[in-house]
Scaffold this motif. Sequence first.
Motif, PDB file in Angstrom:
ATOM      1  N   VAL A  37     -47.637  44.958  89.749  1.00 20.52           N
ATOM      2  CA  VAL A  37     -47.352  46.338  89.063  1.00 20.52           C
ATOM      3  C   VAL A  37     -48.655  47.138  88.236  1.00 20.52           C
ATOM      4  O   VAL A  37     -48.868  48.153  88.410  1.00 20.52           O
ATOM      5  CB  VAL A  37     -46.177  46.193  88.070  1.00 20.52           C
ATOM      6  CG1 VAL A  37     -46.016  47.588  87.081  1.00 20.52           C
ATOM      7  CG2 VAL A  37     -44.921  45.764  88.503  1.00 20.52           C
ATOM      8  N   ILE A  38     -49.461  46.301  87.477  1.00 21.27           N
ATOM      9  CA  ILE A  38     -50.389  47.028  86.720  1.00 21.27           C
ATOM     10  C   ILE A  38     -51.421  47.655  87.652  1.00 21.27           C
ATOM     11  O   ILE A  38     -51.965  48.795  87.191  1.00 21.27           O
ATOM     12  CB  ILE A  38     -51.007  46.037  85.556  1.00 21.27           C
ATOM     13  CG1 ILE A  38     -49.936  45.685  84.569  1.00 21.27           C
ATOM     14  CG2 ILE A  38     -52.180  46.690  85.160  1.00 21.27           C
ATOM     15  CD1 ILE A  38     -50.401  44.529  83.382  1.00 21.27           C
ATOM     16  N   PRO A  39     -51.955  47.099  88.487  1.00 22.04           N
ATOM     17  CA  PRO A  39     -53.119  47.593  89.440  1.00 22.04           C
ATOM     18  C   PRO A  39     -52.474  48.521  90.160  1.00 22.04           C
ATOM     19  O   PRO A  39     -53.477  49.724  90.629  1.00 22.04           O
ATOM     20  CB  PRO A  39     -53.506  46.487  90.417  1.00 22.04           C
ATOM     21  CG  PRO A  39     -53.328  45.207  89.619  1.00 22.04           C
ATOM     22  CD  PRO A  39     -51.955  45.685  88.904  1.00 22.04           C
ATOM     23  N   THR A  40     -51.266  48.890  90.215  1.00 22.43           N
ATOM     24  CA  THR A  40     -50.646  49.850  91.094  1.00 22.43           C
ATOM     25  C   THR A  40     -50.317  51.154  90.199  1.00 22.43           C
ATOM     26  O   THR A  40     -50.449  52.104  90.693  1.00 22.43           O
ATOM     27  CB  THR A  40     -49.033  49.295  91.846  1.00 22.43           C
ATOM     28  OG1 THR A  40     -49.832  48.255  92.553  1.00 22.43           O
ATOM     29  CG2 THR A  40     -48.884  50.361  92.949  1.00 22.43           C
ATOM     30  N   ILE A  77     -45.007  51.042  93.809  1.00 25.71           N
ATOM     31  CA  ILE A  77     -45.110  49.611  93.579  1.00 25.71           C
ATOM     32  C   ILE A  77     -44.305  48.955  94.662  1.00 25.71           C
ATOM     33  O   ILE A  77     -44.783  47.800  95.007  1.00 25.71           O
ATOM     34  CB  ILE A  77     -44.679  49.276  92.164  1.00 25.71           C
ATOM     35  CG1 ILE A  77     -45.451  49.954  91.108  1.00 25.71           C
ATOM     36  CG2 ILE A  77     -44.573  47.775  92.012  1.00 25.71           C
ATOM     37  CD1 ILE A  77     -44.699  49.904  89.659  1.00 25.71           C
ATOM     38  N   LYS A  78     -43.149  49.277  94.975  1.00 26.80           N
ATOM     39  CA  LYS A  78     -42.425  48.575  95.895  1.00 26.80           C
ATOM     40  C   LYS A  78     -43.160  48.661  97.308  1.00 26.80           C
ATOM     41  O   LYS A  78     -43.096  47.751  98.074  1.00 26.80           O
ATOM     42  CB  LYS A  78     -40.862  48.865  95.928  1.00 26.80           C
ATOM     43  CG  LYS A  78     -39.937  48.902  94.792  1.00 26.80           C
ATOM     44  CD  LYS A  78     -38.800  49.022  94.969  1.00 26.80           C
ATOM     45  CE  LYS A  78     -37.900  48.091  95.883  1.00 26.80           C
ATOM     46  NZ  LYS A  78     -36.560  48.331  96.113  1.00 26.80           N
ATOM     47  N   ASN A  79     -43.643  49.653  97.662  1.00 27.79           N
ATOM     48  CA  ASN A  79     -44.235  49.822  98.770  1.00 27.79           C
ATOM     49  C   ASN A  79     -45.516  49.162  98.977  1.00 27.79           C
ATOM     50  O   ASN A  79     -45.929  48.216 100.041  1.00 27.79           O
ATOM     51  CB  ASN A  79     -44.892  51.328  99.182  1.00 27.79           C
ATOM     52  CG  ASN A  79     -43.808  51.938  99.645  1.00 27.79           C
ATOM     53  OD1 ASN A  79     -42.667  51.490 100.118  1.00 27.79           O
ATOM     54  ND2 ASN A  79     -43.590  53.305  99.326  1.00 27.79           N
ATOM     55  N   PHE A  80     -46.361  48.660  97.785  1.00 27.66           N
ATOM     56  CA  PHE A  80     -47.583  47.904  98.099  1.00 27.66           C
ATOM     57  C   PHE A  80     -48.093  47.516  96.668  1.00 27.66           C
ATOM     58  O   PHE A  80     -48.702  48.127  95.830  1.00 27.66           O
ATOM     59  CB  PHE A  80     -48.896  48.716  98.616  1.00 27.66           C
ATOM     60  CG  PHE A  80     -49.969  47.844  98.772  1.00 27.66           C
ATOM     61  CD1 PHE A  80     -49.780  46.788 100.122  1.00 27.66           C
ATOM     62  CD2 PHE A  80     -50.934  47.709  98.053  1.00 27.66           C
ATOM     63  CE1 PHE A  80     -50.793  46.085 100.299  1.00 27.66           C
ATOM     64  CE2 PHE A  80     -52.010  46.733  98.312  1.00 27.66           C
ATOM     65  CZ  PHE A  80     -52.029  46.011  99.271  1.00 27.66           C
ATOM     66  N   GLY A  81     -47.464  46.581  96.326  1.00 26.77           N
ATOM     67  CA  GLY A  81     -47.892  45.966  94.797  1.00 26.77           C
ATOM     68  C   GLY A  81     -48.190  44.600  94.770  1.00 26.77           C
ATOM     69  O   GLY A  81     -47.724  43.548  94.426  1.00 26.77           O
ATOM     70  N   GLY A  82     -49.412  44.362  95.563  1.00 25.70           N
ATOM     71  CA  GLY A  82     -49.873  43.082  95.763  1.00 25.70           C
ATOM     72  C   GLY A  82     -49.308  41.872  95.992  1.00 25.70           C
ATOM     73  O   GLY A  82     -48.996  41.855  97.309  1.00 25.70           O
ATOM     74  N   PRO A  83     -48.766  41.076  94.939  1.00 21.18           N
ATOM     75  CA  PRO A  83     -47.984  39.807  95.222  1.00 21.18           C
ATOM     76  C   PRO A  83     -46.516  40.246  95.794  1.00 21.18           C
ATOM     77  O   PRO A  83     -45.947  39.265  96.304  1.00 21.18           O
ATOM     78  CB  PRO A  83     -47.998  39.459  93.877  1.00 21.18           C
ATOM     79  CG  PRO A  83     -49.193  39.870  93.249  1.00 21.18           C
ATOM     80  CD  PRO A  83     -49.195  40.981  93.775  1.00 21.18           C
ATOM     81  N   LEU A  84     -46.178  41.385  95.444  1.00 16.95           N
ATOM     82  CA  LEU A  84     -44.802  41.672  96.283  1.00 16.95           C
ATOM     83  C   LEU A  84     -44.874  41.921  97.640  1.00 16.95           C
ATOM     84  O   LEU A  84     -43.977  41.569  98.389  1.00 16.95           O
ATOM     85  CB  LEU A  84     -44.274  43.172  95.626  1.00 16.95           C
ATOM     86  CG  LEU A  84     -43.834  43.214  94.320  1.00 16.95           C
ATOM     87  CD1 LEU A  84     -43.435  44.691  93.973  1.00 16.95           C
ATOM     88  CD2 LEU A  84     -42.561  42.441  93.946  1.00 16.95           C
ATOM     89  N   THR A  85     -45.962  41.994  98.343  1.00 16.75           N
ATOM     90  CA  THR A  85     -46.206  42.251  99.594  1.00 16.75           C
ATOM     91  C   THR A  85     -46.629  40.893 100.278  1.00 16.75           C
ATOM     92  O   THR A  85     -46.124  40.790 101.202  1.00 16.75           O
ATOM     93  CB  THR A  85     -47.387  43.267 100.018  1.00 16.75           C
ATOM     94  OG1 THR A  85     -47.253  44.514  99.290  1.00 16.75           O
ATOM     95  CG2 THR A  85     -47.554  43.448 101.396  1.00 16.75           C
TER      96      THR A  85
END
Length: 807
Positions: free
Chosen positions: A119-122, A269-277
Motif C-alpha cells: 500500500v505505502i509505495p502505491t 492499490i488493488k491493480n498493482f500493489g507489489g506483494p498483492l500482485t
Amino acid sequence: MAKIKHNNFIDTVDEMLSAAKNEGAIHLYAEDKILNGRTLQINGKELFHFATTSYLGLEYYPRLKDAAISAITKYGTQFPLSKTYISHPLYHELETKIEAMYDVPGIVTKNSTLGHFAVIPTAIRDEDGVLLDHQVHWSVQNACQLLKLRGIPVEMIRHNNLQMLEDKIKELSSKCKKIWYMADGVYSMFGDFAPITDLLELCRKYAQLQLYFDDVHGMSWKGKNGTGYVLDSLKELPENIMIVGTLSKTFGASGAVFITSDTKLRNRIKNFGGPLTFSAQLEPAAVAAAAASADIHLSAEITILQEELAQKIGYFNSLIKATSLPMIAPNSSPVFFLGTAMPLTAYRLVQRLFNEGYFVNPGLYPAVPVKNSGIRITVSRNNQEEDIRGLVQALEYHFPKALEETSNSMHKISMAFGTPEITEKKEKLIPQSSLILHYKTSIKEIDKQTWNTLLGGQSTFDWDGLCFLEDTFKNSTDAENNWSFHYYLISDTNHVPILATFFTFGLWKDDMLAPESVSQQLEEKRIRDPFYLTSKVLGMGSLFTEGNHCYINRAHPLSENAVLLLLEQVEILNQNLSADMLVLRDFDEDVQLNRIFHNQGFIKINMPETCIIENVSWNTIEEFASTLSARSKKHFMKEILPYEKAFDIIIKEQLTADEITQGYNLYKNVKKNNYAVNTFTYSIEVFKKMADHPHWEFILLHLKDTEDSQNVNPLVGILFCYKNSGQTYVPSLIGMDYAVPKKLSLYRQLLFQGIKRARELSYKRIDFGITATFEKRKLGAKVIPKVAYIQAKDNFSMEFMDTMQTK
C-alpha cells in the motif's frame, strides 16, 4: 581519507536479544497438547498467559475452527495463484463481510507487514512527503525505506509530539503536494493511543495532511463492528485517512485489511500493489476463519465480548491503582507496561513471575529504548479475575525483590521514564565499607604520579594533558566546546587502586558516527541552526582524546564491584546534569564488561578502529621500511619516501600568530572535507593554547620551489602533536591544503613525518588515533577494534537519522 566502518545495527540487536535468550526471557516454546488461551505450558510448567495479542480469544472459538477445517477439506491447504488473476472461492464472501463492517470496501492482504509494502509505495506519490511517529510500528517504517529511493522525503517526529508535527508540516508544505503522517492507533508496547482529536484539528488546519493509521492493536476489542480504536474515534472515514486493521491478533484468523474511502486509490492499490500482485494469497483455512470471525463482528455478540474484556481491563486497572507499581502509561487498552529501566531487572522479574506461574513478556531494545526496559502485560478475555488478582499480587511481592536483587530502585525508574516518583528508594550497589570512592572535578585535585601511573601512558590524557584540556575547554565561551570534567578513583580500604577514569559533559552531534551522507545533510541544516540534532552527553574521556580511558585492576577481587559502583555514581551525575546520553567508550571486547554493561541498561556499538605503532626502535629509514609488509614497503618506497624532498619540513615548539592562523585554516579544510567522525570544529583559541603549552609541538610542511612568486614557500600541511609524559607521541590533529597535487601524497607524508619525529625523540609508541586506518596500516600501524556502550533517553535521534539514509 578512508571511510570508517560503521556499527551494524543488526549486530547490536542480535547481541541484546541473545542476552535476553541466555536469561531465559525469550525464544521459548509452548509445550501444550491443546491450547485454550488461558494458560501455556513452558518447560513443563503451566503458566497463566498474560502476553497474548489476541485480546478477545476468538482463535479458540469453535465456529472459526470448524470453518477452517471445512475449508481445508473442500479447497485444500493453499490456492497457489496470484490474487491478481483469480481469488479462491471464499475470498468474495470475506470481502463482502469486510465491506459490511466498515461501510467501505477493504483490501485484504496476506499480513499487515506485506500489506504496508503493497500500500505505502502505491499510495504515496513522488510529489508527496511522509512524517513518521517515532513509535509507529517497524513494518511501517521499513516500508517507507522504499520511498526514499524515489527521492520522497521521509522524516520522523517524536512520539505524539504535535508541535513538532506541525513544524514539519509547515517545512514540507511548499515542497510536497500531500503530507502523510503515519502512526499507530494503539501502540503495541505502552498501550497508549494516537491523539485522534488533535490530529483531526491539524487536518482542518492543513489541507495537505493525510493520516495513515496502523490500528492492528486497536482492532476488534474497540468500535462498532469491532473496526478498531481509530474508526471508533473518527465515527466516519474521510478520504484523507487510511486505516490498517488486522484479521489476525484479536480478529482470530490471519491476514490484514486496508481501508480507504478514496475509490481511485483503492483501485490503484488493488491493480498493482507489489506483494498483492506477486505474493501468494491467504490460505483457504485462513479466509474461512476470518469470514466466520466477521460474522461475529457483524452481530451483537461483538459488543458483549468487548464489554467482557473492558470489565477485565477495568478490574486489572483497579488493582494496579491500589499498588505502587510503576505502570508507564495507564490507559483503557488491553496493553500495559511495567517499567524496570534496567534490562536485568526485567529478566529477573520475568523469571520470578514464571516461577509463580505467570507468563509475561520483557519489553526490550529495540522495541523500547534500552533504559526504558520493562514488562509488557496484556489482558484478554481468557484471563479470569482470580488469574488477574494473582498476577497483581505476584507483581507486588516480586517487583521490589527484583529491584533489590539487581540494585535497582523506584527512583531510577522514575528518572529513566520521566514519570513522577511513587516511592523514594535509593539503593547502594556495594557496601561502602568495602570500597573508597574519590570524585573530583579537576585533575589538579588528583596526585600527578598516581594518575600517570594508572592512565598516563597514552593519548593526550596524562596529567599535564588534562590540565591543558581543562584550561582549553572548561568554561569556554563557545557552547559547543564548553565541557565540565568529572574524575573517579575507586580503591579498596588499603588504598589499592581498583579503577580510575574521567568523564566530560558537553554537546555532541548526534550524527558523530553516522554515515557521511547523513552528516552532509545535517550540516546543511546546521547552517541555519548550528545545534540542530545535538545532545547533551556525559561521555567517558572526551571528544579530544581517544584510547583506554578507564583503568581497571582486573586482578583485584572487587573489580566488578568497583565497576558497578562507578556506574551507580555516573548515573546519579547523569541525572543531575540532565544529560540526553551516557557513553562509556573505547573498550576492547570483553565478555565480563559486556555482561555488566548490558544488564545495567547499555547497548554496545562498534567504535571507529584505533591505530597505534609500537615499534619505534629502528635507526634508519631502511630499517623502518623493513618493519612493513612487503606490499606496504613497496608502497612506501615508491609513493611516500621519494616525495619527502618536495617539502620543507620544520618542527616547532611554538608558532607565530601567522602560523597559527594558517595552520587553523588548514585544520578547517580537513574538517569540511571529512565527516567520518563528525564533531564540532574547534575555535582558533584551542590552537593558540596549544602553541603556548610545553607538551605540544608542530610539524609544518611547506612546498618547495613553488611558482607562486607572492608566497615562495606556502604552508600546505601541519601536524599538531602532543608529547605524552609516558613516552607516547600523539599526532592529534591535522591540517592540509587539498590543492597540493595528489602525487605528493600530502596526508601520507604528514603521517610519515610524525613517525620520524617520534623516533627522533626516542618515544616508545605512537597513538595515531581513529579514521584513515587503511593509510595508517600502510605505514606500520596496528589497527585495534574498539567498542562503546551507550544509554540514551530514547532512540529518536538514531531512528530519525535512519530515515535520512537510502538503502
